[in-house]
Write an enzyme that holds these catalytic residues in place. Structure first.
Site, mmCIF file in Angstrom:
data_model
loop_
_atom_site.group_PDB
_atom_site.id
_atom_site.type_symbol
_atom_site.label_atom_id
_atom_site.label_comp_id
_atom_site.label_asym_id
_atom_site.label_seq_id
_atom_site.Cartn_x
_atom_site.Cartn_y
_atom_site.Cartn_z
ATOM 1 N N ASP A 285 -8.423 1.326 5.966
ATOM 2 C CA ASP A 285 -7.190 1.882 6.278
ATOM 3 C C ASP A 285 -6.960 2.753 7.439
ATOM 4 O O ASP A 285 -7.862 3.788 7.301
ATOM 5 C CB ASP A 285 -6.850 2.706 4.888
ATOM 6 C CG ASP A 285 -5.623 3.346 4.875
ATOM 7 O OD1 ASP A 285 -4.634 3.114 5.690
ATOM 8 O OD2 ASP A 285 -5.546 3.738 3.696
ATOM 9 N N HIS B 206 0.959 -1.230 0.032
ATOM 10 C CA HIS B 206 0.099 -0.039 0.075
ATOM 11 C C HIS B 206 0.826 1.247 -0.018
ATOM 12 O O HIS B 206 1.688 1.336 0.880
ATOM 13 C CB HIS B 206 -1.009 -0.019 1.336
ATOM 14 C CG HIS B 206 -1.706 0.918 1.423
ATOM 15 N ND1 HIS B 206 -3.267 1.037 0.807
ATOM 16 C CD2 HIS B 206 -2.006 2.229 2.072
ATOM 17 C CE1 HIS B 206 -3.888 1.867 0.890
ATOM 18 N NE2 HIS B 206 -3.111 2.842 1.591
ATOM 19 N N MET C 38 -11.899 4.849 4.967
ATOM 20 C CA MET C 38 -10.824 5.288 6.090
ATOM 21 C C MET C 38 -11.425 5.095 7.290
ATOM 22 O O MET C 38 -12.395 5.416 7.519
ATOM 23 C CB MET C 38 -10.493 6.922 5.917
ATOM 24 C CG MET C 38 -9.855 7.167 4.202
ATOM 25 S SD MET C 38 -8.331 6.358 4.091
ATOM 26 C CE MET C 38 -7.355 6.743 5.512
ATOM 27 N N MET D 9 -3.818 10.458 -2.161
ATOM 28 C CA MET D 9 -4.553 11.813 -1.377
ATOM 29 C C MET D 9 -4.054 13.009 -1.695
ATOM 30 O O MET D 9 -3.239 13.669 -1.207
ATOM 31 C CB MET D 9 -4.062 11.371 0.169
ATOM 32 C CG MET D 9 -4.921 10.111 0.853
ATOM 33 S SD MET D 9 -4.045 9.744 2.343
ATOM 34 C CE MET D 9 -3.030 8.418 1.645
HETATM 35 C C1 DX5 Z 1 -3.317 7.381 6.231
HETATM 36 C C2 DX5 Z 1 -2.846 6.388 5.452
HETATM 37 C C3 DX5 Z 1 -2.763 5.062 6.116
HETATM 38 C C4 DX5 Z 1 -1.813 4.927 7.171
HETATM 39 C C5 DX5 Z 1 -1.959 3.639 7.887
HETATM 40 O O1 DX5 Z 1 -3.603 8.728 5.697
HETATM 41 O O2 DX5 Z 1 -3.691 6.388 4.347
HETATM 42 O O3 DX5 Z 1 -2.366 4.121 5.047
HETATM 43 O O4 DX5 Z 1 -0.509 5.235 6.799
HETATM 44 O O5 DX5 Z 1 -1.231 3.662 8.670
HETATM 45 P P1 DX5 Z 1 -1.284 2.932 10.238
HETATM 46 O O6 DX5 Z 1 -1.879 1.523 10.239
HETATM 47 O O7 DX5 Z 1 -0.137 3.237 11.121
HETATM 48 O O8 DX5 Z 1 -2.422 3.789 10.781
HETATM 49 ZN ZN ZN Z 2 -3.638 4.468 2.823
#
Ligand code: DX5
Ligand code: ZN
Length: 220
Positions: A173, A31, A135, A66
């Site tokens: 996520d 990812h 999310m 993003m």
């Molecule tokens: C947040 C990202 C996630 C994040 C996940 O904006 O899209 O992919 O890095 O990291 P953890 O598992 O540490 O929450």
């Molecule tokens: Zn992500």
């Protein structure tokens, strides 16, 4: 449950070997969190970095954009070797055109919703997408706490997809680790992103095995 380690939590000095380390540890996808400092208040990396680490793994690259204008950069991420590109319904690009552009490269499209966006925002596109990403933190940073109250969105999307005769993978996520993944499994997730939960574990292989075992236990 598929596990997609988020490269955002890796050692950036050695991104290639970190990518390979995740493949060796049993990850299903890699990812990749692309942030532009506008759509979210953080900057990470773009297509040239993804292209540079592409040779280090044969796993599908799951690119999470993003950014304000995903449509304008689809060609670059295709050239970089993305297999799945997810972008936010809250971005400025035309959603239908962006999905078509992703598909024109033979890449699987996905739509992402932020915590404040209802599940219904993806309903008009369920027949056109490969994946819906819910999310479970505010996008922008790794290492945040899991938002359990996002979980009902999974069933809403699943039910609507069934009603439409569409088949979509459900990805979650943010904040997923050994303490939270059982909830994601119980709620019907297919793919879980985990950044800190896998990269910062003393043994990534063991961490992924444990995450998968917890899901199997939950689903019986
Ligand atoms: C947040 C990202 C996630 C994040 C996940 O904006 O899209 O992919 O890095 O990291 P953890 O598992 O540490 O929450
Ligand atoms: Zn992500």
């Amino acid at each position: 449950m598929k596990i997609a380690p988020s490269i955002l939590s890796c050692d950036f000095a050695v991104m290639g070997s970190e990518t390979r380390r995740m493949e060796d540890a049993g990850a299903d996808y890699i990812h990749l969190d692309v942030m532009d400092g506008h759509f979210v208040p953080n900057l990470t990396f773009g297509a040239p970095v993804i292209k540079a680490i592409r040779p280090y793994s044969s796993l599908p690259f799951d690119v999470h954009l993003m950014i304000d204008n995903p449509y304008d950069y689809i060609d670059d991420f295709a050239d970089a070797g993305a297999d799945i590109i997810t972008f936010h319904v809250e971005s400025r690009s035309d959603i239908g055109k962006t999905i078509e552009k992703i598909k024109s490269h033979g890449i699987k499209p996905g739509l992402v919703i932020k915590p404040q966006t209802p599940a219904s925002a993806v309903f008009p596109y369920l027949k056109d997408i490969f994946m819906a990403l819910v999310m479970t933190v505010e996008p922008g940073f790794g290492g945040q706490s899991f938002m359990e109250d996002m979980l009902p969105k999974l069933k809403e999307i699943r039910d609507e997809a069934e009603r439409q005769g569409a088949s979509v993978l459900l990805e979650l996520d943010g904040g997923i680790n050994e303490a939270t993944i059982s909830m994601a499994a119980a709620a019907g997730g297919d793919v879980c992103v985990s950044g800190t939960g896998v990269f910062k574990a003393p043994d990534a292989k063991q961490a992924i095995e444990r995450l998968k075992a917890l899901c199997e236990k939950e689903r019986g």
